[in-house]
Scaffold this motif. Sequence first.
Motif, short mmCIF file in Angstrom:
data_model
loop_
_atom_site.label_atom_id
_atom_site.label_comp_id
_atom_site.label_asym_id
_atom_site.label_seq_id
_atom_site.Cartn_x
_atom_site.Cartn_y
_atom_site.Cartn_z
N UNK A 24 0.81 -1.21 0.00
CA UNK A 24 0.00 0.00 0.00
C UNK A 24 0.84 1.26 0.00
N UNK A 25 1.98 1.23 0.70
CA UNK A 25 2.82 2.42 0.83
C UNK A 25 3.39 2.89 -0.50
N UNK A 26 3.98 2.03 -1.32
CA UNK A 26 4.46 2.50 -2.63
C UNK A 26 3.35 3.06 -3.51
N UNK A 27 2.15 2.47 -3.40
CA UNK A 27 1.01 2.98 -4.18
C UNK A 27 0.68 4.40 -3.76
N UNK A 28 0.64 4.66 -2.46
CA UNK A 28 0.39 6.01 -1.96
C UNK A 28 1.47 6.97 -2.43
N UNK A 29 2.72 6.52 -2.34
CA UNK A 29 3.85 7.36 -2.74
C UNK A 29 3.75 7.75 -4.21
#
Length: 337
Positions: A24-29
């Motif tokens: 989820x974190x890379x997607x948000x980034x």
Amino acid sequence: MSAADATRHPGAPARSGFPIRLGFLPVLLIAVVIGMSLVSPQFYGPINIINILRNASLLTIVACGQAIVIIAGGFDLSVGAVIALASVVTAKVMGMAALVFPGNDAAIIACGVLAGLGSGLAVGLVNGICVAKLKVSGFVVTLGTMSAAAGVGLMITSGIPVYGMPESFVKQFGRAQFLGLPTAIYVAIAVVLVMIFVQRRTLFGRYVFAIGGNAEAATISGVSVNRHLVGTYVLSGVLAAATGILLTAQVGSGQASFGGDRMMLQSIAAAVIGGVSLRGGIGRIEIVTVSALFLTILSNALNLLQIDSRLQPVFLGVIMVAAVAAEELSRRRKARV
């Protein structure tokens, strides 16, 4: 899983709970980066990119220490105050050393840097001893040392910035660039690499996972829990002090206003959003680094969009709550299986 298993397989406890956060974190980034590229042309400006990387580097250094403490099952609320204390101590000592070693910049800088790091080490040692030996809650202890360190910093400076540092420390270190990148970025990369090595290849890193996963089992397995707990707080204090020294070199003065509650909250957020479990025993430094970059980019985006600074902490709070909720849902899902 027993503490013995955790020490033999340090990666095992850290992987659980990561699939959600890591995906989820890379997607948000990526979403924030793409969105800002469409909304604000200034986002991709060279100066803005360098500012993002510099600020992310400073946050990463603090968050690495914070993450180690949380993995061990603790909390360090004093990191922001330690940044300020190290800043003023470094500047003050350099000013006094200049009188003892006139014209010897190397000796002056060495004295100031050692004093600044020493102040962080001292606060971390107090935190660690109170938590490990006196069995006081880490939250309460670091809340107290946060207030004490901030008060000492203000007392030393009377709220006035401290100058008188060698120009070589400011211009050739703090504001210098190598291959177009500020010094802080290289320091952060070195810290991250060392911390990854510590987590994966040293007994200290393995024992920290074991202590955070089950302190009683770790004790039964022969782990020196108290010593390693003290080590986590000392490490956090030293890394926070290093951040204060970098900020001092960058700005050119020691200031008791550095750090503060904002850096403390952001370091905890970077750790939690990066997959470090508040229950302890889970977390990886490399993911915390990505999280620190994400938070820095988000803060920069909000500034470029001219979002009221009073509203910006709301975004940070919402993301933190979402991260903790995701961890709890993941834990309950695994408990049902």
